[in-house]
Design an enzyme around this catalytic site. Sequence first.
Site, PDB file in Angstrom:
ATOM      1  N   HIS A   1      30.475 -28.509 -80.051  1.00 46.56           N
ATOM      2  CA  HIS A   1      31.667 -29.208 -80.908  1.00 46.56           C
ATOM      3  C   HIS A   1      32.923 -28.525 -80.329  1.00 46.56           C
ATOM      4  O   HIS A   1      33.466 -27.582 -80.664  1.00 46.56           O
ATOM      5  CB  HIS A   1      31.316 -28.438 -82.473  1.00 46.56           C
TER       6      HIS A   1
ATOM      7  N   GLU B   1      35.892 -29.620 -81.330  1.00 46.11           N
ATOM      8  CA  GLU B   1      36.696 -29.379 -82.189  1.00 46.11           C
ATOM      9  C   GLU B   1      36.688 -28.118 -83.018  1.00 46.11           C
ATOM     10  O   GLU B   1      37.324 -27.682 -83.877  1.00 46.11           O
ATOM     11  CB  GLU B   1      36.758 -30.709 -83.220  1.00 46.11           C
TER      12      GLU B   1
ATOM     13  N   CYS C   1      28.046 -34.274 -80.915  1.00 48.39           N
ATOM     14  CA  CYS C   1      26.789 -33.914 -81.987  1.00 48.39           C
ATOM     15  C   CYS C   1      26.420 -35.175 -82.464  1.00 48.39           C
ATOM     16  O   CYS C   1      25.517 -36.142 -81.691  1.00 48.39           O
ATOM     17  CB  CYS C   1      27.314 -33.203 -82.981  1.00 48.39           C
TER      18      CYS C   1
END
Lengths: 85, 240
Positions: free
Chosen positions: B200, B202, B90
């Site tokens: 994302h 994560e 990002c």
Amino acid sequence: MSTATRVKATILVRPKEGILDPQGQAVEGALQELGFPVTAVRIGRVVDIELDTADADEARAQLERACEQLLANPLIERYEIAVER
Amino acid sequence: MSERRPRVGIVVFPGSNDDRDAAWALAAIGAEPVLVWHAERELPDVQAVVLPGGFSYGDYLRAGAIARFAPAMRAVAAFAAEGGLVLGICNGFQILCEAGLLPGALRPNTSLRFVCRDVAVRVERTDTPFTRRCRDGQRLVVPVKHGEGCFYADGALLAELESAGQIVLRYADGQNPNGSAGDVAGVVNADGNVFALMPHPEHAVDPLLGSADGALILASLVDAAAERVGASLTASGAPV
């Protein structure tokens, strides 16, 4: 009055031709809503700068580098530098 | 075994906000995360670096434009030049483009809206250190949350990226959340060691949170990083 030791400049940063400018489109739509006969809006940025130099040519050269390195992204933006003399 | 865990540096800029999420996810997958403050001039001993999501320096001027001048970024550029593995997520993608470590630029979403939702992406290449755990054409569901994720490359650059196989992830049909050219969701550099994506990973490492597909990308990186310490990653709990 002594000569100023600072140079003032204005930098215009604009989205390049062909780059979609959604902000300009949104503002265009809003202006049309208000009844203005607007057919195109592109939105950029103005940067007013003062430099600690008395040499306008030197200032311009410095600002060229500043634009290439930071103030504009040459891939998507073009810029114009106006130095006050 | 813990001493064989690869160390992954995570650069923390003022305004980063997914640094700890990335650290948590990498630790869960078997790496040893090491937070690196942006003012550091040298990287610690790490086998990979992550540039996390967030709004570094308030995204002033252009997203990523100021973060690229952080002292730690000079170290990251040197690390990348030596073949070091770098993953941008990002804001990390925006920083890497501004730094010239990845091609293209990220522009405001064509909708002008901040998008925050799960999207499906398609894996276009599995022979990268960042996607080796994926299957060709695999569909991954990973969240996006950004206002400036519209990938821009002019026609010539996009064609060059296509032919060089640098487009690693694309938004699945009808899923492009930001108007990105060519539905590009993630690109790798020509040398294959710097990769970034807008979604994302994560935030998608546990099925309880809706998807664990992001773990495939992080685990790919951890595997590749582990090889660089000469250890094979066998940490229990590593997703397959």
